[in-house]
Design a protein around this motif. Structure first.
Motif, PDB file in Angstrom:
ATOM      1  N   SER A  36     -62.921  46.357  31.278  1.00 53.25           N
ATOM      2  CA  SER A  36     -61.737  46.582  32.210  1.00 53.25           C
ATOM      3  C   SER A  36     -61.343  45.762  33.139  1.00 53.25           C
ATOM      4  O   SER A  36     -62.127  44.798  33.398  1.00 53.25           O
ATOM      5  CB  SER A  36     -62.237  48.046  33.166  1.00 53.25           C
ATOM      6  OG  SER A  36     -63.091  49.173  32.203  1.00 53.25           O
ATOM      7  N   ILE A  37     -60.098  45.662  33.195  1.00 55.28           N
ATOM      8  CA  ILE A  37     -59.501  44.614  33.706  1.00 55.28           C
ATOM      9  C   ILE A  37     -58.161  45.403  34.724  1.00 55.28           C
ATOM     10  O   ILE A  37     -57.550  46.234  33.895  1.00 55.28           O
ATOM     11  CB  ILE A  37     -58.860  43.581  33.118  1.00 55.28           C
ATOM     12  CG1 ILE A  37     -58.581  42.490  34.094  1.00 55.28           C
ATOM     13  CG2 ILE A  37     -57.872  43.947  32.084  1.00 55.28           C
ATOM     14  CD1 ILE A  37     -58.229  40.925  33.061  1.00 55.28           C
ATOM     15  N   VAL A  38     -57.941  44.734  35.820  1.00 58.26           N
ATOM     16  CA  VAL A  38     -56.668  45.227  36.616  1.00 58.26           C
ATOM     17  C   VAL A  38     -55.462  44.182  36.409  1.00 58.26           C
ATOM     18  O   VAL A  38     -55.937  43.203  36.816  1.00 58.26           O
ATOM     19  CB  VAL A  38     -57.037  45.677  38.007  1.00 58.26           C
ATOM     20  CG1 VAL A  38     -55.942  46.196  38.769  1.00 58.26           C
ATOM     21  CG2 VAL A  38     -58.214  46.683  37.944  1.00 58.26           C
ATOM     22  N   LEU A  39     -54.374  44.737  36.093  1.00 61.07           N
ATOM     23  CA  LEU A  39     -53.172  44.171  36.116  1.00 61.07           C
ATOM     24  C   LEU A  39     -52.290  44.407  37.306  1.00 61.07           C
ATOM     25  O   LEU A  39     -51.986  45.238  37.575  1.00 61.07           O
ATOM     26  CB  LEU A  39     -52.374  44.315  34.734  1.00 61.07           C
ATOM     27  CG  LEU A  39     -53.041  44.014  33.496  1.00 61.07           C
ATOM     28  CD1 LEU A  39     -52.157  44.484  32.337  1.00 61.07           C
ATOM     29  CD2 LEU A  39     -53.101  42.750  33.311  1.00 61.07           C
ATOM     30  N   SER A  40     -51.830  42.978  37.795  1.00 60.62           N
ATOM     31  CA  SER A  40     -50.790  43.508  39.036  1.00 60.62           C
ATOM     32  C   SER A  40     -49.540  44.175  38.593  1.00 60.62           C
ATOM     33  O   SER A  40     -49.407  44.171  37.486  1.00 60.62           O
ATOM     34  CB  SER A  40     -50.526  41.970  39.498  1.00 60.62           C
ATOM     35  OG  SER A  40     -49.942  40.866  38.657  1.00 60.62           O
ATOM     36  N   GLY A  41     -48.779  44.339  39.620  1.00 64.67           N
ATOM     37  CA  GLY A  41     -47.536  45.146  39.690  1.00 64.67           C
ATOM     38  C   GLY A  41     -46.561  44.113  38.375  1.00 64.67           C
ATOM     39  O   GLY A  41     -46.107  45.065  37.636  1.00 64.67           O
ATOM     40  N   ASP A  42     -46.473  42.950  38.708  1.00 65.33           N
ATOM     41  CA  ASP A  42     -45.419  42.303  37.860  1.00 65.33           C
ATOM     42  C   ASP A  42     -46.059  42.138  36.481  1.00 65.33           C
ATOM     43  O   ASP A  42     -45.021  42.511  35.357  1.00 65.33           O
ATOM     44  CB  ASP A  42     -45.295  40.784  38.441  1.00 65.33           C
ATOM     45  CG  ASP A  42     -44.649  40.913  39.656  1.00 65.33           C
ATOM     46  OD1 ASP A  42     -44.961  39.856  40.664  1.00 65.33           O
ATOM     47  OD2 ASP A  42     -44.074  41.758  39.957  1.00 65.33           O
ATOM     48  N   LEU A  43     -47.355  41.893  36.242  1.00 63.75           N
ATOM     49  CA  LEU A  43     -47.692  41.992  34.931  1.00 63.75           C
ATOM     50  C   LEU A  43     -47.620  43.242  34.323  1.00 63.75           C
ATOM     51  O   LEU A  43     -47.429  43.471  33.106  1.00 63.75           O
ATOM     52  CB  LEU A  43     -49.136  41.555  34.965  1.00 63.75           C
ATOM     53  CG  LEU A  43     -49.470  40.092  35.290  1.00 63.75           C
ATOM     54  CD1 LEU A  43     -50.762  39.486  35.405  1.00 63.75           C
ATOM     55  CD2 LEU A  43     -48.538  38.937  34.292  1.00 63.75           C
ATOM     56  N   THR A  44     -47.929  44.328  34.975  1.00 56.56           N
ATOM     57  CA  THR A  44     -47.608  45.511  34.720  1.00 56.56           C
ATOM     58  C   THR A  44     -46.270  46.079  33.983  1.00 56.56           C
ATOM     59  O   THR A  44     -46.054  46.488  33.072  1.00 56.56           O
ATOM     60  CB  THR A  44     -48.270  46.608  35.709  1.00 56.56           C
ATOM     61  OG1 THR A  44     -49.326  46.430  36.181  1.00 56.56           O
ATOM     62  CG2 THR A  44     -48.193  47.969  35.146  1.00 56.56           C
ATOM     63  N   ALA A  45     -45.309  45.463  34.793  1.00 52.23           N
ATOM     64  CA  ALA A  45     -43.978  45.608  34.487  1.00 52.23           C
ATOM     65  C   ALA A  45     -43.653  44.932  33.135  1.00 52.23           C
ATOM     66  O   ALA A  45     -42.843  45.467  32.182  1.00 52.23           O
ATOM     67  CB  ALA A  45     -43.040  45.109  35.575  1.00 52.23           C
ATOM     68  N   HIS A  46     -44.087  43.815  32.959  1.00 48.55           N
ATOM     69  CA  HIS A  46     -44.033  43.036  31.751  1.00 48.55           C
ATOM     70  C   HIS A  46     -44.545  43.719  30.575  1.00 48.55           C
ATOM     71  O   HIS A  46     -43.904  43.543  29.576  1.00 48.55           O
ATOM     72  CB  HIS A  46     -44.384  41.605  31.955  1.00 48.55           C
ATOM     73  CG  HIS A  46     -43.606  40.664  32.808  1.00 48.55           C
ATOM     74  ND1 HIS A  46     -42.263  40.377  32.398  1.00 48.55           N
ATOM     75  CD2 HIS A  46     -43.891  40.155  34.040  1.00 48.55           C
ATOM     76  CE1 HIS A  46     -41.704  39.551  33.454  1.00 48.55           C
ATOM     77  NE2 HIS A  46     -42.609  39.346  34.420  1.00 48.55           N
ATOM     78  N   ALA A  47     -45.682  43.900  30.927  1.00 43.07           N
ATOM     79  CA  ALA A  47     -46.552  44.791  29.907  1.00 43.07           C
ATOM     80  C   ALA A  47     -45.897  45.988  29.456  1.00 43.07           C
ATOM     81  O   ALA A  47     -45.709  46.416  28.320  1.00 43.07           O
ATOM     82  CB  ALA A  47     -47.996  45.122  30.228  1.00 43.07           C
ATOM     83  N   ARG A  48     -45.290  46.804  30.320  1.00 42.80           N
ATOM     84  CA  ARG A  48     -44.566  47.920  30.122  1.00 42.80           C
ATOM     85  C   ARG A  48     -43.253  47.673  29.306  1.00 42.80           C
ATOM     86  O   ARG A  48     -43.072  48.414  28.158  1.00 42.80           O
ATOM     87  CB  ARG A  48     -44.183  48.860  31.189  1.00 42.80           C
ATOM     88  CG  ARG A  48     -45.395  49.472  31.861  1.00 42.80           C
ATOM     89  CD  ARG A  48     -44.728  49.928  33.361  1.00 42.80           C
ATOM     90  NE  ARG A  48     -46.187  50.792  33.864  1.00 42.80           N
ATOM     91  CZ  ARG A  48     -46.039  51.107  35.011  1.00 42.80           C
ATOM     92  NH1 ARG A  48     -44.942  51.115  35.762  1.00 42.80           N
ATOM     93  NH2 ARG A  48     -47.360  51.832  35.625  1.00 42.80           N
ATOM     94  N   ARG A  49     -42.606  46.607  29.719  1.00 42.40           N
ATOM     95  CA  ARG A  49     -41.470  46.152  28.830  1.00 42.40           C
ATOM     96  C   ARG A  49     -41.916  45.801  27.266  1.00 42.40           C
ATOM     97  O   ARG A  49     -41.192  46.129  26.469  1.00 42.40           O
ATOM     98  CB  ARG A  49     -40.571  45.046  29.550  1.00 42.40           C
ATOM     99  CG  ARG A  49     -39.974  45.515  30.616  1.00 42.40           C
ATOM    100  CD  ARG A  49     -38.781  44.633  31.286  1.00 42.40           C
ATOM    101  NE  ARG A  49     -39.211  43.416  31.466  1.00 42.40           N
ATOM    102  CZ  ARG A  49     -39.663  43.169  32.886  1.00 42.40           C
ATOM    103  NH1 ARG A  49     -39.540  44.224  33.912  1.00 42.40           N
ATOM    104  NH2 ARG A  49     -40.215  41.829  33.100  1.00 42.40           N
TER     105      ARG A  49
END
Length: 562
Positions: free
Chosen positions: A66-79
């Motif tokens: 398990s790893i936690v992604l920050s908000g920015d990385l999360t947005a990029h990952a979603r895109r």
């Protein structure tokens, strides 16, 4: 089940998802990853992998990371996940889209082929149709239908060819109409020429003027009745050589004129020929005209007019005119005689009484007889002839000075100014006749200034006499001018006519005789306006080379006043 967690995971993070992912993977599902959002906008990513006993042995455990992604990385990952999902969806549409494009390309190619075929057919028709029309039009023109025209269908080169064809057809039609008209005109002119030929033949046979035509071979082609009568010929001479007909002694002058005309040496003016007919003299005015042809002389036409009555009338009129001139010439020497007598009277006015009385008696007699003689010659029947000029080498300057010396002290209020050209050569002339010319012109100038011999005029009158040598034209010019009222321009051309006078008295022969004398000397005289006022007479006499061999008399100084 072993869980490897990021040391930076927030406390109290959910573990249920990790258990569910491990159970799912242990159950044989292929899904080995999951994403779970957290409350702060971050996202918890979990990845799982099975642990087998050996090789392809049974599952003995599951490892979950398990790893936690920050908000920015999360947005990029979603895109990225969204794009990947879209890509997976489009992969499904690859075959249908390829089919659509292939269909479009096939339809476009088909349309291009159809358009190219139609365009080729259209262009072929555009090329062949005007050519066929031109060919058909040429056949119509060839059959004589010159009014056939082709309607232009375009403005390109073929349209230009059609317009040129129509212009050619119009020109041919116009030329044909002109040709038809010319043929009609030619037929009309032929008929008119034939009619005029008969008309001219009729006139030639009826007129009193003799006409003879000679062709280029020297044979008579036309002899009318008047020519037969005037020349005493036979009507059958047509076709005979002209030299044979004119070899008669009385027709010898006509033979000479014919030869001159054939050489082109005969002038345009008619010549007078005297022929003896029936013991009387017949005067003929003969004119010869050459007929030029394409290869030189085409013939000669000779015209004869019987001028015997006219000759007689002219001879009578000539004698009358000569007689009038003679009367005027008799009057001219009387003028110096009267001047000398009056001058003698003035010079002896202070002499002794006996001498003065004798001189007065003699001069009065001379003047009276001169006046009587003038009256006599005015009434004298004019039957004499003016003598021809007897030209001798003469210094005009000296002649003018000698003539003007007669007027010394004669006019009151009139000054005679002279200007002589010292380079004026000797001229061959008749001194007496030229003296008469100068006396006449000076007398006319004095009369124009209101003075006459022995009379007083208004002061300021000037008579100018000058000479000039025109080297270019080889003439000696003599001018007599005055500052009188002048002569109207309408009267200048009439001054030298007999009986014309602007003085209201006299016979009007003075200037006519002056002109005749000048012309007989080979010169000319003209009258012009004198600037600023008055009249100027200019006489031009040719300077003969033979006269230059004689030594001239010394002329008076230039600017001398009389």
């Amino acid at each position: 089940l072993v869980e490897v967690a990021d040391p930076f995971l927030p406390p109290g993070y959910p573990r249920a998802s990790a258990d569910a992912l491990a159970a799912s993977l242990a159950a044989g599902n292929v899904e080995s990853a999951s994403a779970e959002p957290l409350s702060d906008g971050a996202e918890l990513l979990r990845g799982a992998a099975v642990v087998r006993a050996a090789g392809d042995g049974p599952v003995v455990g599951v490892v979950v990371a398990s790893i936690v992604l920050s908000g920015d990385l999360t947005a990029h990952a979603r895109r990225i996940n969204g794009a990947f999902g879209t890509y997976n969806q489009l992969r499904v549409l690859t075959r249908p889209v390829t089919g659509v494009y292939l269909s479009f390309f096939l339809m476009t190619t088909l349309m291009i082929l159809i358009a190219a075929t139609w365009l080729g057919t259209y262009v072929a028709k555009r090329i062949t149709r005007p050519v066929l029309q031109l060919a058909e039009g040429a056949r119509q023109i060839g059959t004589g239908d010159l009014d056939h025209r082709i309607e232009p269908e375009s403005s390109d080169e073929f349209g230009g060819m059609v317009e040129a064809f129509n212009a050619m057809a119009a020109d041919l039609s116009t030329s044909q109409r002109k040709l038809i008209q010319s043929r009609g005109d030619l037929e009309h002119k032929t008929r008119e020429t034939e009619r005029r030929r008969r008309y001219i033949e009729t006139i030639l046979e009826r007129i009193a003027t003799g006409v003879i035509s000679i062709d280029s071979a020297g044979r008579l082609t036309t002899v009318n009745a008047a020519a037969v009568r005037l020349l005493s010929l036979d009507a059958t001479v047509i076709g005979e050589p002209a030299a044979l007909i004119f070899e008669r002694p009385d027709l010898a002058p006509l033979d000479a004129m014919l030869r001159e005309a054939r050489r082109g040496a005969f002038g345009r003016a008619a010549r007078e020929v005297a022929l003896a007919r029936g013991g009387r003299e017949c005067h003929l005015a003969v004119a010869a005209t050459t007929l030029p042809g394409e290869r030189g002389l085409d013939g000669v036409v000779m015209v004869f007019d019987d001028v015997t009555p006219l000759f007689r009338a002219q001879r009578v009129a000539t004698w009358r005119d000569v007689a009038r001139r003679l009367a005027h010439e008799i009057k001219n020497p009387l003028t110096p005689i009267q001047l000398c007598a009056e001058r003698l009277r003035r010079n002896f006015s202070t002499a002794a009484p006996e001498t003065r009385e004798l001189v007065n008696e003699c001069t009065s007699t001379i003047v009276g007889e001169v006046e009587a003689l003038k009256g006599l010659v005015d009434e004298f029947s004019h039957f004499a002839r003016l003598p021809s000029p007897r030209a001798v080498p003469t210094d005009i300057n000296f002649l003018l000075a000698d003539t003007l010396g007669l007027y010394a002290g004669l006019f009151h209020g009139i000054t005679i100014e002279t200007t002589y050209d010292p380079g004026l050569p000797v001229v061959r002339l008749d001194p007496d006749q030229i003296r008469r010319v100068v006396v006449n012109l000076v007398d006319n100038a004095a009369a124009a200034l209101g003075g006459d011999r022995g009379l007083t005029s208004e002061p300021g009158g000037i008579i100018g006499v000058a000479t000039y040598h025109d080297v270019t034209n080889h003439v000696a010019r003599v001018t007599v001018s005055d500052n009188g009222p002048g002569i109207a321009e309408v009267d200048r051309d009439k001054l030298f006519l007999p009986y014309f006078s602007t003085k209201g008295r006299g016979s009007g022969l003075g200037l006519a005789i002056v002109r005749r004398i000048v012309v007989e000397h080979g010169g000319s005289i003209e009258v012009t306006e004198n600037r600023p006022r008055g009249t100027r007479f200019s006489i031009e006499l040719p300077c003969g080379a033979s006269a230059l061999d004689d030594t001239p008399v010394v002329a008076p100084a230039e600017g001398e006043r009389a």
